[in-house]
Scaffold this motif. Structure first.
Motif, PDB file in Angstrom:
ATOM      1  N   ALA A  27       0.828  -1.208   0.000  1.00 27.61           N
ATOM      2  CA  ALA A  27       0.000   0.000   0.000  1.00 27.61           C
ATOM      3  C   ALA A  27       0.866   1.263   0.000  1.00 27.61           C
ATOM      4  CB  ALA A  27      -0.959   0.002   1.188  1.00 27.61           C
ATOM      5  N   LEU A  28       2.051   1.184   0.600  1.00 27.23           N
ATOM      6  CA  LEU A  28       2.972   2.326   0.560  1.00 27.23           C
ATOM      7  C   LEU A  28       3.373   2.667  -0.873  1.00 27.23           C
ATOM      8  CD1 LEU A  28       5.310   1.738   3.618  1.00 27.23           C
ATOM      9  CD2 LEU A  28       3.919   3.769   3.165  1.00 27.23           C
ATOM     10  N   MET A  29       3.418   1.660  -1.722  1.00 27.85           N
ATOM     11  CA  MET A  29       3.706   1.928  -3.133  1.00 27.85           C
ATOM     12  C   MET A  29       2.620   2.822  -3.727  1.00 27.85           C
ATOM     13  SD  MET A  29       5.047  -1.786  -4.441  1.00 27.85           S
ATOM     14  CE  MET A  29       5.188  -1.241  -6.132  1.00 27.85           C
ATOM     15  N   VAL A  48      -6.117   6.354  -4.728  1.00 28.81           N
ATOM     16  CA  VAL A  48      -5.461   5.342  -5.553  1.00 28.81           C
ATOM     17  C   VAL A  48      -5.924   3.968  -5.081  1.00 28.81           C
ATOM     18  CG1 VAL A  48      -3.265   4.396  -6.363  1.00 28.81           C
ATOM     19  CG2 VAL A  48      -3.432   6.833  -5.815  1.00 28.81           C
ATOM     20  N   GLU A  49      -6.391   3.163  -6.015  1.00 25.45           N
ATOM     21  CA  GLU A  49      -6.788   1.789  -5.707  1.00 25.45           C
ATOM     22  C   GLU A  49      -5.962   0.847  -6.565  1.00 25.45           C
ATOM     23  OE1 GLU A  49     -10.797  -0.966  -5.213  1.00 25.45           O
ATOM     24  OE2 GLU A  49     -10.945   0.931  -6.300  1.00 25.45           O
ATOM     25  N   GLY A  50      -5.324  -0.102  -5.910  1.00 26.38           N
ATOM     26  CA  GLY A  50      -4.508  -1.085  -6.615  1.00 26.38           C
ATOM     27  C   GLY A  50      -5.127  -2.463  -6.524  1.00 26.38           C
ATOM     28  N   PHE A  51      -5.149  -3.167  -7.626  1.00 26.68           N
ATOM     29  CA  PHE A  51      -5.713  -4.508  -7.700  1.00 26.68           C
ATOM     30  C   PHE A  51      -4.579  -5.523  -7.797  1.00 26.68           C
ATOM     31  CE2 PHE A  51      -8.802  -1.521  -9.188  1.00 26.68           C
ATOM     32  CZ  PHE A  51      -9.985  -1.932  -8.591  1.00 26.68           C
ATOM     33  N   LYS A 108      -3.364  -3.754 -11.904  1.00 23.61           N
ATOM     34  CA  LYS A 108      -4.156  -2.612 -12.344  1.00 23.61           C
ATOM     35  C   LYS A 108      -4.230  -1.608 -11.211  1.00 23.61           C
ATOM     36  CE  LYS A 108      -8.539  -1.084 -14.209  1.00 23.61           C
ATOM     37  NZ  LYS A 108      -9.848  -1.457 -14.742  1.00 23.61           N
ATOM     38  N   VAL A 109      -4.119  -0.324 -11.570  1.00 23.63           N
ATOM     39  CA  VAL A 109      -4.181   0.756 -10.589  1.00 23.63           C
ATOM     40  C   VAL A 109      -5.081   1.850 -11.158  1.00 23.63           C
ATOM     41  CG1 VAL A 109      -2.832   2.502  -9.357  1.00 23.63           C
ATOM     42  CG2 VAL A 109      -1.864   0.234  -9.741  1.00 23.63           C
ATOM     43  N   ILE A 110      -5.988   2.339 -10.314  1.00 29.39           N
ATOM     44  CA  ILE A 110      -6.861   3.454 -10.694  1.00 29.39           C
ATOM     45  C   ILE A 110      -6.491   4.649  -9.823  1.00 29.39           C
ATOM     46  CG2 ILE A 110      -9.221   4.317 -10.844  1.00 29.39           C
ATOM     47  CD1 ILE A 110     -10.116   1.379 -11.194  1.00 29.39           C
ATOM     48  N   VAL A 111      -6.169   5.770 -10.475  1.00 31.21           N
ATOM     49  CA  VAL A 111      -5.789   6.995  -9.785  1.00 31.21           C
ATOM     50  C   VAL A 111      -6.871   8.040 -10.058  1.00 31.21           C
ATOM     51  CG1 VAL A 111      -3.982   8.738  -9.476  1.00 31.21           C
ATOM     52  CG2 VAL A 111      -3.363   6.415 -10.220  1.00 31.21           C
ATOM     53  N   GLU A 112      -7.528   8.505  -8.995  1.00 29.11           N
ATOM     54  CA  GLU A 112      -8.574   9.524  -9.118  1.00 29.11           C
ATOM     55  C   GLU A 112      -8.092  10.828  -8.494  1.00 29.11           C
ATOM     56  OE1 GLU A 112     -12.210   8.264  -7.282  1.00 29.11           O
ATOM     57  OE2 GLU A 112     -12.715   6.935  -8.946  1.00 29.11           O
ATOM     58  N   MET A 132       7.305   4.153 -13.337  1.00 21.20           N
ATOM     59  CA  MET A 132       7.660   2.832 -12.810  1.00 21.20           C
ATOM     60  C   MET A 132       6.435   1.921 -12.752  1.00 21.20           C
ATOM     61  SD  MET A 132      10.504   3.388  -9.845  1.00 21.20           S
ATOM     62  CE  MET A 132      10.300   5.068  -9.291  1.00 21.20           C
ATOM     63  N   PHE A 133       5.308   2.443 -12.262  1.00 21.68           N
ATOM     64  CA  PHE A 133       4.092   1.642 -12.177  1.00 21.68           C
ATOM     65  C   PHE A 133       3.660   1.137 -13.550  1.00 21.68           C
ATOM     66  CE2 PHE A 133       3.314   2.537  -7.784  1.00 21.68           C
ATOM     67  CZ  PHE A 133       2.348   1.628  -7.386  1.00 21.68           C
ATOM     68  N   ARG A 134       3.792   1.970 -14.555  1.00 21.19           N
ATOM     69  CA  ARG A 134       3.372   1.576 -15.902  1.00 21.19           C
ATOM     70  C   ARG A 134       4.199   0.418 -16.457  1.00 21.19           C
ATOM     71  NH1 ARG A 134       1.872   7.292 -17.802  1.00 21.19           N
ATOM     72  NH2 ARG A 134      -0.381   7.173 -17.583  1.00 21.19           N
ATOM     73  N   LYS A 135       5.334   0.141 -15.859  1.00 22.99           N
ATOM     74  CA  LYS A 135       6.167  -0.972 -16.320  1.00 22.99           C
ATOM     75  C   LYS A 135       5.615  -2.325 -15.872  1.00 22.99           C
ATOM     76  CE  LYS A 135      10.407   1.588 -16.952  1.00 22.99           C
ATOM     77  NZ  LYS A 135      10.520   1.507 -18.386  1.00 22.99           N
ATOM     78  N   PHE A 136       4.741  -2.323 -14.866  1.00 25.33           N
ATOM     79  CA  PHE A 136       4.214  -3.602 -14.383  1.00 25.33           C
ATOM     80  C   PHE A 136       2.703  -3.637 -14.209  1.00 25.33           C
ATOM     81  CE2 PHE A 136       5.556  -1.253 -10.570  1.00 25.33           C
ATOM     82  CZ  PHE A 136       4.398  -1.284  -9.807  1.00 25.33           C
ATOM     83  N   ALA A 137       2.015  -2.512 -14.399  1.00 22.93           N
ATOM     84  CA  ALA A 137       0.561  -2.491 -14.188  1.00 22.93           C
ATOM     85  C   ALA A 137      -0.121  -1.572 -15.189  1.00 22.93           C
ATOM     86  CB  ALA A 137       0.245  -2.023 -12.764  1.00 22.93           C
ATOM     87  N   GLU A 138      -1.386  -1.864 -15.443  1.00 22.92           N
ATOM     88  CA  GLU A 138      -2.227  -0.951 -16.213  1.00 22.92           C
ATOM     89  C   GLU A 138      -2.613   0.177 -15.262  1.00 22.92           C
ATOM     90  OE1 GLU A 138      -6.823  -0.781 -17.789  1.00 22.92           O
ATOM     91  OE2 GLU A 138      -5.929  -2.741 -17.400  1.00 22.92           O
TER      92      GLU A 138
END
Length: 139
Positions: free
Chosen positions: A44-46, A76-79, A90-94, A124-130
């Motif tokens: 979650a710290l990420m 931010v919600e991470g799946f 997958k990560v959603i940033v609002e 960095m996130f885009r390298k491993f998640a949508e």
């Protein structure tokens, strides 16, 4: 340039971590994972790092563009995958902006600059998640 931290074991599943800035923080596992639940969760710290990186960019751009924003926050919600080790897929940033006279066009541009150009954590996130982003205006 580099960043160096130290994470010191404090017993059971708890660690105290330094940061290149001021202060320290505690990480711990949830009770269902063997911890005492007395600290922040590393994965979650990420997500917090993602929000903080982009938020700092946007706060700077709000000041630079002289925008009238009363407040803003980032959700931010991470799946996580079901397999081990579980990773974010997958990560959603609002982005939520509050104010009576919001310049939606300029705020959208500030978010785009952060997302596409300035926020290294986003890259960095885009390298491993949508990563999906949304902007919500509250008057």
């Amino acid at each position: 340039m580099s960043h160096k931290i130290t994470a010191s074991w404090k017993g059971n599943m708890k660690f105290e971590s330094t940061n290149p800035g001021e202060g320290t923080f505690v990480m711990d596992a949830a009770p269902e994972s063997g911890g005492d639940g007395q600290g922040l969760r590393p994965k979650a710290l990420m997500l917090s790092s993602l929000a903080g990186c982009s938020g700092l960019d946007i706060a700077h751009l709000i000041k630079k563009m002289r925008l009238d924003v009363e407040d803003f926050h980032i959700d931010v919600e991470g799946f996580l995958t079901d397999d081990e080790p579980a990773v974010y897929y997958k990560v959603i940033v609002e982005y939520h902006f509050f104010g009576k006279e919001l310049s939606e066009e300029k705020l959208k541009r500030a978010v785009e600059l952060s997302v596409e150009k300035y926020c290294g954590v986003m890259v960095m996130f885009r390298k491993f998640a949508e990563v999906e982003t949304k902007i919500i205006y509250h008057s």
